[in-house]
Each structure stands twice: as structure tokens, then as C-alpha cells.
Motif scaffolding. Structure first.
Motif: not given
Length: 150
Positions: A23-24, A43-47, A51-54, A119-120
Motif C-alpha cells: 500500500l505504501v 497520503p503514504g505517510i499515514v501508512l 507499518e512501523i508498530p506492526i 520518497t515513501n
């Protein structure tokens, strides 16, 4: 936590991580030659916040499972060396991927900073995902070898 439960949860987290990384990449915009810069934000920054905690949870579960099973305790030095070679290869591929992305868009987005809608995928991708898992495995193999010596 029982081993079976940890394996099921880590398998679900693994699949969820792969999906969020996908999705990113979908929500990261491409800077096309001859086209203007997008003003739609990132919009990718929301992901990233998903992602990071998972990802941290997955790494923690991998470490838990390896310690519970003591996978590297009675293994030869071959496994840490093999993991280190894989880490070097994946790190090189990540470097090439990030460098090519950076060089292709750098001149056009200097004012945006490092993290932007283009750059996400430089930071959250399958290479960095694999690097984190390999680092956890290497560290655990060394820790288990040191515990075995003492």
C-alpha cells in the motif's frame, strides 16, 4: 505466550506487513518527466504510522520465537555467516534502489526534504523489511552462541 500462538500471530503480522508495504508503494506518487509536482500532500505517510508498530511487533515476535525454540543454540557458525551474506546483499540492493530513486527526482524536489510523497518507498519497502528481519536473526544467533559458551 505459547509457541503456536506466537507463530500464528507472527504469520498474520508478516502478511499484514507485506500488504502495508504494498500500500505504501501504491500511495507513493511517481514524479514523471515533463509533468508538474503534485500538490496533493503525502497520503503514504499515514501508512508509516500503521507499518512501523506492526513491523516492530513482528520483529519482537521473531526474537521471542527464536529464543523459545533456541534455533541457533546448537547450530554451526554457518547460519550467522549465511545470514550476514544475505544482509550484505539486501543492503546493497536497498542502497541501489534508494540511490536510483534519489538521483531520478532530487533536482526537482529539493525544497520538499527527505520524506515526501515521492520518497515513501525509499524508506518503507521490501528491502528494509528484509534487512530488519535479517538483523534480528543475526543478533539472536550471536546471542545464543554467546549464551552457549557461558
Amino acid at each position: 505466550m505459547q509457541l503456536k500462538t506466537a507463530l500464528i500471530i507472527s504469520s498474520c503480522l508478516f502478511a499484514l506487513n507485506l500488504f502495508v508495504i504494498y500500500l505504501v508503494s501504491v500511495f507513493t506518487m511517481e514524479l514523471l518527466p515533463g509533468k508538474g509536482i503534485s500538490g496533493n500532500g503525502n497520503p503514504g505517510i499515514v501508512l508509516w504510522y500503521i507499518e512501523i508498530p506492526i513491523y516492530i511487533s513482528l520483529i519482537a515476535l521473531i526474537i521471542y520465537i527464536i529464543n523459545k525454540v533456541k534455533f541457533f543454540a546448537n547450530r554451526t557458525i554457518f547460519y550467522p555467516i549465511l545470514l550476514l551474506c544475505a544482509l550484505l546483499l539486501v543492503s546493497f540492493l536497498e542502497y541501489r534502489f534508494a540511490a536510483s530513486l534519489y538521483h531520478s527526482i532530487h533536482d526537482r524536489i529539493k525544497e520538499f526534504g527527505a520524506v515526501n510523497q515521492y520518497t515513501n518507498t525509499m524508506f518503507i519497502n521490501y528491502y528494509t523489511f528484509t534487512i530488519g528481519i535479517l538483523l534480528a536473526l543475526i543478533i539472536q544467533s550471536i546471542v545464543q552462541k554467546l549464551r552457549r559458551i557461558h
